[in-house]
Write a protein that holds these residues in place. Sequence first.
Motif, short mmCIF file in Angstrom:
data_model
loop_
_atom_site.label_atom_id
_atom_site.label_comp_id
_atom_site.label_asym_id
_atom_site.label_seq_id
_atom_site.Cartn_x
_atom_site.Cartn_y
_atom_site.Cartn_z
N HIS A 58 -10.34 1.25 -7.80
CA HIS A 58 -9.74 1.51 -6.50
C HIS A 58 -8.47 2.35 -6.65
CE1 HIS A 58 -8.82 0.99 -2.28
NE2 HIS A 58 -7.63 0.50 -2.58
N LEU A 59 -7.72 2.10 -7.71
CA LEU A 59 -6.51 2.89 -7.94
C LEU A 59 -6.87 4.35 -8.20
CD1 LEU A 59 -3.38 2.64 -8.23
CD2 LEU A 59 -3.78 2.68 -10.69
N GLY A 96 -0.91 -1.16 -10.45
CA GLY A 96 -2.08 -1.62 -9.71
C GLY A 96 -2.54 -2.99 -10.18
N LEU A 107 0.90 3.72 -13.58
CA LEU A 107 0.30 3.51 -12.26
C LEU A 107 -0.78 2.43 -12.32
CD1 LEU A 107 0.03 7.20 -10.98
CD2 LEU A 107 1.55 5.41 -10.09
N HIS A 108 -1.58 2.45 -13.38
CA HIS A 108 -2.61 1.42 -13.52
C HIS A 108 -1.97 0.05 -13.79
CE1 HIS A 108 -6.64 3.20 -13.29
NE2 HIS A 108 -6.05 4.33 -13.66
N GLN A 168 0.83 -1.20 0.00
CA GLN A 168 0.00 0.00 0.00
C GLN A 168 0.87 1.26 0.00
OE1 GLN A 168 -3.50 0.21 0.28
NE2 GLN A 168 -3.75 2.36 0.85
N ILE A 200 -4.77 -4.61 -7.69
CA ILE A 200 -5.58 -3.45 -7.30
C ILE A 200 -6.49 -3.09 -8.47
CG2 ILE A 200 -5.55 -1.04 -6.57
CD1 ILE A 200 -2.76 -1.52 -5.45
N VAL A 251 2.60 1.85 -3.42
CA VAL A 251 1.72 2.45 -4.43
C VAL A 251 1.50 3.93 -4.13
CG1 VAL A 251 -0.57 2.40 -5.48
CG2 VAL A 251 0.59 0.26 -4.94
#
Length: 264
Positions: free
Chosen positions: A168-169, A159, A155-156, A131, A164, A134
């Motif tokens: 939620h991301l 995730g 970033l995706h 967590q 993730i 990220v």
Amino acid sequence: MRIWGRFFGTLLGFMVGKIIGAVIGFYFGYKFDKGLGGDFGAFNQQNETQRQNDFFNITFAVMGHITKASGQVSEDEIAFATAHMNRWGLSGDVRQAAQKSFRDGKQPHFNLQEQMKKLKRVCFGRKDLLQMFVEIQIQAAFADDNLHPKEREILHGIGASLGIPARHLDFMLDRIVAGEHFHQQGSQQSPQQQKQHLSDAYKILGVTPQSSARDVKKAYRKLMAQHHPDKLVAKGLPPQLMEDAKQKAQDIQAAYELVSKQAA
């Protein structure tokens, strides 16, 4: 406390020499337990130090990859990486390794998926560390106050690698960006800034002005359970990350107080 050496030593000693043999077996079993315990403790400490160093190296490598995604690493993004090295007290060989990782992350051949696999091994069973990883990468992407489409794409991808969901991301993105704005606001605010400050507070908690007081408190308690320093210490959070955890907990607390005051 290790007792198996004493247990088996006593048992085998008794089978061979009755009471005298049991006493002798207990003694040698005790020495065995003590020696193994020391070696194991040293091994565990070495293992934990290596895991922390691996975590830092992966963190800065991916950070370099994200900041390079827009085409050029800005001064703000470099300052962000340097500030985290300073905040985490990285020095000597550890700092040099982190700097090298940051440079490696900017290279065209950088393999993000390989780093994600390594991260999952390093953080096995440690959702709190994943967590924080990220959240740090999201902060790095916004270090220049702009989220480039390529940065969002990476970033995706991170995730997805960590399980993730995209929704939620995006929620994390909104909450962390709001947290950065909320933390930077001074005490002297114009009416427009006060409005934005309150909006950021709602986003930090993941609620809306229409949320009930019960839902606001529930969201607050859930976030504090995830970020409270005492709880993270109990889980074995590396001491270098404690300042980050404290700051997040303070922002969550301040956001909750502001939202509660508004609802009163």
